[in-house]
Design a protein around this motif. Structure first.
Motif, mmCIF file in Angstrom:
data_model
loop_
_atom_site.group_PDB
_atom_site.id
_atom_site.type_symbol
_atom_site.label_atom_id
_atom_site.label_comp_id
_atom_site.label_asym_id
_atom_site.label_seq_id
_atom_site.Cartn_x
_atom_site.Cartn_y
_atom_site.Cartn_z
ATOM 1 N N ASP A 1 18.227 -43.322 23.910
ATOM 2 C CA ASP A 1 18.340 -44.007 25.208
ATOM 3 C C ASP A 1 16.988 -44.544 25.678
ATOM 4 O OD1 ASP A 1 21.064 -42.983 25.461
ATOM 5 O OD2 ASP A 1 20.109 -41.060 25.881
ATOM 6 N N PHE A 2 15.931 -44.084 25.006
ATOM 7 C CA PHE A 2 14.583 -44.407 25.470
ATOM 8 C C PHE A 2 13.649 -44.358 24.265
ATOM 9 C CE2 PHE A 2 10.560 -43.852 27.663
ATOM 10 C CZ PHE A 2 10.733 -44.422 28.921
ATOM 11 N N LEU A 3 12.876 -45.418 24.075
ATOM 12 C CA LEU A 3 11.895 -45.481 22.994
ATOM 13 C C LEU A 3 10.515 -45.660 23.611
ATOM 14 C CD1 LEU A 3 10.826 -45.893 20.080
ATOM 15 C CD2 LEU A 3 11.602 -48.272 20.232
ATOM 16 N N PHE A 4 9.603 -44.772 23.259
ATOM 17 C CA PHE A 4 8.230 -44.849 23.764
ATOM 18 C C PHE A 4 7.297 -45.084 22.581
ATOM 19 C CE2 PHE A 4 4.373 -42.370 25.402
ATOM 20 C CZ PHE A 4 3.861 -43.479 26.069
ATOM 21 N N GLY B 1 19.512 -48.886 26.950
ATOM 22 C CA GLY B 1 18.281 -48.130 26.826
ATOM 23 C C GLY B 1 17.049 -48.920 27.224
ATOM 24 N N ILE B 2 15.925 -48.227 27.263
ATOM 25 C CA ILE B 2 14.652 -48.830 27.658
ATOM 26 C C ILE B 2 13.625 -48.578 26.562
ATOM 27 C CG2 ILE B 2 12.716 -48.665 29.297
ATOM 28 C CD1 ILE B 2 14.653 -48.012 31.482
ATOM 29 N N ILE B 3 12.792 -49.583 26.325
ATOM 30 C CA ILE B 3 11.677 -49.459 25.391
ATOM 31 C C ILE B 3 10.382 -49.587 26.189
ATOM 32 C CG2 ILE B 3 10.540 -50.418 23.344
ATOM 33 C CD1 ILE B 3 13.325 -51.620 22.605
ATOM 34 N N ASP C 1 16.405 -61.719 22.790
ATOM 35 C CA ASP C 1 17.376 -60.663 23.077
ATOM 36 C C ASP C 1 16.900 -59.638 24.102
ATOM 37 O OD1 ASP C 1 19.082 -61.759 21.123
ATOM 38 O OD2 ASP C 1 18.056 -60.644 19.542
ATOM 39 N N TYR C 2 15.646 -59.780 24.571
ATOM 40 C CA TYR C 2 15.080 -58.764 25.458
ATOM 41 C C TYR C 2 14.374 -59.386 26.663
ATOM 42 C CZ TYR C 2 15.828 -55.420 21.644
ATOM 43 O OH TYR C 2 16.391 -54.642 20.672
ATOM 44 N N ASN C 3 14.357 -58.618 27.753
ATOM 45 C CA ASN C 3 13.526 -58.938 28.908
ATOM 46 C C ASN C 3 12.387 -57.915 28.962
ATOM 47 O OD1 ASN C 3 15.049 -61.112 30.171
ATOM 48 N ND2 ASN C 3 16.599 -59.570 30.639
ATOM 49 N N THR C 4 11.181 -58.405 29.226
ATOM 50 C CA THR C 4 10.029 -57.507 29.280
ATOM 51 C C THR C 4 9.175 -57.790 30.502
ATOM 52 O OG1 THR C 4 9.902 -57.210 26.875
ATOM 53 C CG2 THR C 4 7.883 -56.801 28.117
ATOM 54 N N THR C 5 8.727 -56.729 31.138
ATOM 55 C CA THR C 5 7.756 -56.819 32.225
ATOM 56 C C THR C 5 6.570 -55.930 31.864
ATOM 57 O OG1 THR C 5 9.421 -57.196 33.940
ATOM 58 C CG2 THR C 5 7.299 -56.322 34.655
ATOM 59 N N ILE C 6 5.367 -56.468 32.014
ATOM 60 C CA ILE C 6 4.166 -55.679 31.783
ATOM 61 C C ILE C 6 3.603 -55.242 33.132
ATOM 62 C CG2 ILE C 6 1.778 -55.713 30.943
ATOM 63 C CD1 ILE C 6 2.696 -57.534 28.693
ATOM 64 N N VAL C 7 3.459 -53.935 33.290
ATOM 65 C CA VAL C 7 2.969 -53.368 34.548
ATOM 66 C C VAL C 7 1.495 -53.002 34.362
ATOM 67 C CG1 VAL C 7 3.286 -51.544 36.257
ATOM 68 C CG2 VAL C 7 5.268 -52.442 35.002
ATOM 69 N N ILE D 1 7.646 -52.710 29.777
ATOM 70 C CA ILE D 1 8.986 -52.174 29.909
ATOM 71 C C ILE D 1 9.960 -53.226 29.400
ATOM 72 C CG2 ILE D 1 10.701 -51.233 31.496
ATOM 73 C CD1 ILE D 1 8.402 -50.580 33.389
ATOM 74 N N THR D 2 10.733 -52.862 28.390
ATOM 75 C CA THR D 2 11.609 -53.819 27.707
ATOM 76 C C THR D 2 13.052 -53.337 27.749
ATOM 77 O OG1 THR D 2 9.812 -54.432 26.196
ATOM 78 C CG2 THR D 2 12.043 -54.993 25.515
#
Length: 210
Positions: A123-126, A149-151, A191-197, A205-206
């Motif tokens: 569910d989560f990839l770090f 899930g979130i990457i 295929d993905y949305n990404t935001t860099i914090v 966060i993808t």
């Protein structure tokens, strides 16, 4: 920066055992997440509440232990290729009594996919291992992440050098170039949305597009 100092002042104090782990990492030059970054990661986990987490890059087990601190019921699979760090992580996980929640695997994540895949889907990839291999890790393991899930990828601003590569020391130029390429991959991926914090050393966060 005053703003960063202020944010640090708001952090809840870690336990004595966690502080000892942080002290050890600093004294032995072990790369672990910066305080604001790890707090952000833990809050993200509390919001998303994943059951099954994959971490690429265990080091001494610090981030896996903090993640299970945030989500005591979660299961974490974490991978470390350096033998010394693997043994240190195993010792720390045992010391904290988290062997039932944290499954530590030895080896290069690029070479033991079948072993890791047996624990999935996740569910989560770090991603927090060799910076020059981020693109390879993403391509190999993003298919194992569930639909919602979130990457999360750490160090994607890499000390600010990605914004101004000319300032990077010569020995880091190649790595900076690869991180810039990785950020572009995330930003332009169909295929993905990404935001860099811009917290810690930069956290991406993808999520999958609907």
């Amino acid at each position: 920066m005053k703003q960063e100092e202020y944010l640090h002042s708001l952090l809840h104090p870690a336990s004595n055992d966690v502080r000892e782990l942080e002290k050890y990492a600093k004294e032995h030059n072990v790369p672990i997440m910066e305080p604001l970054g790890i707090e952000f990661l833990m809050q993200l986990l509390r919001v998303h509440r994943p059951n099954n987490i994959l971490e690429i890059g265990a080091a001494i087990g610090y981030s896996a232990l903090r993640m299970v601190e945030a989500l005591p019921e979660s299961q974490i699979v974490t991978v470390e290729r350096d033998e010394k760090r693997y043994e240190e992580a195993k010792q720390n996980i045992r010391f904290f009594g988290k062997e039932q929640q944290i499954h530590l695997l030895a080896g290069d994540a690029l070479h033991i996919k079948e072993q890791i895949e047996a624990y999935g889907p996740f569910d989560f990839l770090f991603i927090d291992a060799a910076k020059g291999k981020y693109e390879d890790f993403f391509r190999l393991y993003s298919p194992l992440v569930s639909e919602h899930g979130i990457i999360v990828s750490d160090n994607v601003l890499f000390k600010g050098y990605v914004a101004d590569p000319s300032k990077a020391p010569e020995r880091l130029e190649k790595m900076v170039s690869k991180i810039i390429k990785f950020n572009q991959l995330l930003n332009e991926h169909p295929d993905y949305n990404t935001t860099i914090v811009p917290i810690g050393d930069g956290v991406a966060i993808t999520t999958r597009k609907s």
